[in-house]
Enzyme design. Sequence first.
Site, mmCIF file in Angstrom:
data_model
loop_
_atom_site.group_PDB
_atom_site.id
_atom_site.type_symbol
_atom_site.label_atom_id
_atom_site.label_comp_id
_atom_site.label_asym_id
_atom_site.label_seq_id
_atom_site.Cartn_x
_atom_site.Cartn_y
_atom_site.Cartn_z
ATOM 1 N N HIS A 105 77.942 -35.351 18.190
ATOM 2 C CA HIS A 105 77.102 -35.103 17.480
ATOM 3 C C HIS A 105 77.432 -34.107 16.302
ATOM 4 O O HIS A 105 76.872 -34.024 15.039
ATOM 5 C CB HIS A 105 75.482 -34.664 17.974
ATOM 6 C CG HIS A 105 75.103 -35.678 18.592
ATOM 7 N ND1 HIS A 105 75.315 -36.539 19.707
ATOM 8 C CD2 HIS A 105 73.738 -36.467 17.868
ATOM 9 C CE1 HIS A 105 74.227 -37.464 20.084
ATOM 10 N NE2 HIS A 105 73.633 -37.506 18.874
ATOM 11 N N GLY A 106 78.487 -33.108 16.488
ATOM 12 C CA GLY A 106 78.661 -32.138 15.574
ATOM 13 C C GLY A 106 79.572 -31.248 16.072
ATOM 14 O O GLY A 106 79.898 -31.040 17.260
#
Lengths: 485, 342
Positions: free
Chosen positions: A324-325
Amino acid sequence: MTFTTLTFCLFLVAVFAAYWTLRTRKAQNFLLVVVNYVFYGWWDWRFCLLMLFACTLDFFIGRALQRTSVPFRRRILLTISVGTNLGVLGFFKYFNFFMDSLTSAGQSLGWSFDPFTLRILLPVGISFYTFQTMSYVIDVYRKELDASESLIEYLAYISFFPQLVAGPIERAGDLLPQFQQPRCFDNTAARDGCRLILWGFFKKLCGADGLGEIVSAAYRDIPDATGPQLVLATVCFAAQIYFDFSAYSDIASGAARLFGFNLMRNFAYPYFSQSLSEFWRRWHVSLSSWFRDYVFIPLGGSRRGKLILIRNLVLTFLISGLWHGANWTYVIWGGIMGVAVAIETVFGDQKKRSTSEVPGGPNLIPSPAVLARMTLVWLVVGMGWVFFRAPNVASAWLAVVKVTGSIFTPSTWSSAGDLIYGSRVDSLIFVLVIYLAEWIQRSKRHPLAIEHWTLPKRWALYTCMIWVILIDGSFSGSQFIYFQF
Amino acid sequence: MRQFVARLGIFVAIQAMIGVALLQLDPGANDSALASFLEKDARLEQTADRPRLMIVGGSNVPFGLDSEQLGEAFPDYSVTNLGISASLGLDFMLNHVGSRAQRGDMVLLAPEYLHFATRCSCSPALIDMMRICPRTSEFLSVADWKDLGDSGLGNVRYVCRRIQPRLRGVRPNEFRRNDFNSLGDMVAHHDMPPTYQKKRIREKGFSAKWDVQTNILDQQVQRLNEFAEKCRAEGIEVVLSYPPLSETSWNANQQIIVEIREKLSQELKIPILNEEMTPSWPDEMYFDTEWHLTAAGKEQRTAELIASMRRFRPEPESGRLPVIPATAKSKKGGSPSGERGL
């Protein structure tokens, strides 16, 4: 070119008109490749080069895998594909993150050195199409799928504009054959597609974007925000991220239907789940199933005892968090979910609720037991969202402390009201309307599945929705949240 | 497919009819502050026979400068205050003044810091401007057209908000076309009680902090340098003057403002007249926003600007400023040079 813009609406109409004037499948596929790259290049034309490189490489690796049966060679080819894709993803997404983390770790050990960081522009959608093309190669390697013989078909499949930048991450076995078969215009599918697009616009512009203001007001300055404000902001963020992401998926599915394609359902009313396992079978289904099939199961899944199961669950969710990041908050978020799911799987209610069942049970008013289960799931997921939204780990911990502490200080609860004024009140009303609509229609694929209504009644509803969107929607130009992943 | 297209067409036609009905109720923007563009632009044309001092920026300029005093300080220039609203965006402002400026003119740029922190242009303002004066579409940049496409749907909301006061029979709370004087300065607020300090910064939800966009600063510096280079090649002088910012806004955005000023100081190829000036002024000098000065603030800023312009170009010993004969002036590069100065 974000979906909820006039530019996209005009683009969609133009592509629709051009597409259905073409008579052959090949011509339609070729047109789709062109418009896909125009769509993607609207952000930055350089992104197209990278995607073209990744797609072309995997296409030829797929062809090579199809031709050779020598295990060693097949493994080499697979390694090249996966290595290149993960390498590209790692460079663009995680290079500076790892350099910064290395520097921090070194400094904590008393070493000091100048970190080497680059100003890297993260290509939109790279996490999505990279996973999509990797799954294709893996499936060909596993002989679950024949390699595509047509580069055009393959390019059209990977870069298909409705699902290119934020999913659903479509498996080749599901979507690629649709490019290989002739498509006929389906009136019912097209009308349903338009309804999905309308519902997506409503959720994004009337729900998600307005909530974003409340969320930002608290999360922008966590030390200054009170516990109740952070509670309200987290509740709003839970709704915002769901509306935002599911809206994108709805618009993507709706747009795909206009061209005769069926995309997988990415969100199946996850907040009506009665267990965490059910939640993860209803939330971002395409990513969850990707990690299940390509990470969890190859690690051994649930077949090697409880300890290995726990390890596999936690590892899979940790990697999912990292996907996700480039921030430790996402990793911690993944860890929290992994541990919670592991605990529930090993010690909790073993009843597996299928996603085909009506979420939350069949009754219009849920029983106390159902309500309690849904609330518990929501609380665990909500605590995870604190980490997901906070800008860094320290802020996240501070927010958690404030949120939990606020329960014991009722005198501060009214401070949450400071975040609600003006148009933000409308956003909260829309949240209730959307959730109510989804609850009532939760047995249907989407709330606007109202074919049984008379035409005037349907059109009256659509008209009301359109003008509510235009008059009260938030057109601040904010991007969909998942574009940053 | 025909049935689908036919039904969709009828549905869209119904929405279009609703839209047209709404437009009929729309009072439009011909009376708004944006429409002062017509008077300002006309003044440029009327004063084209002599050197002009054109002041460019957002609303900080009409609210913050006294063009009459500037004209008295520099009598060889006819001064026009072109400022209207930052929401037109820097591209629009530069393209407009660039299309009008000619040899011997001076362009005084006074853009809000916001132009270097985010894209200020907003599609409702640009659409209204094009409705008021269709030829202003030529001043929109590619990025402006792209923004129109991205946020064009939001204009319906803007129109509906404009219709609401009309339906209620009340005057909308905004400045109007005839609130400007003949030189383009905003004068209607001089006798009004200021609301910035007492009301605005205390209202619920007020945030002085700007939403900053990355990558915009480099682009805008490049844009300004290209503009200045083109102007200099045509004998048009360009200078820049920072607008003073309210203390509250300065405190909330100090980091980005310092970054902007450092960047401009290092890379901008335009003389900055007031780099040494105190960047923020007390809140009580502001009328309703962090950019709009009261009458007293306007007077002070004008005096400081005059002083900085005199420091920039000292007057010749004779005490008189050289005048370019009217007959020698022509559009775009035809006029003889001759010493130009303030």
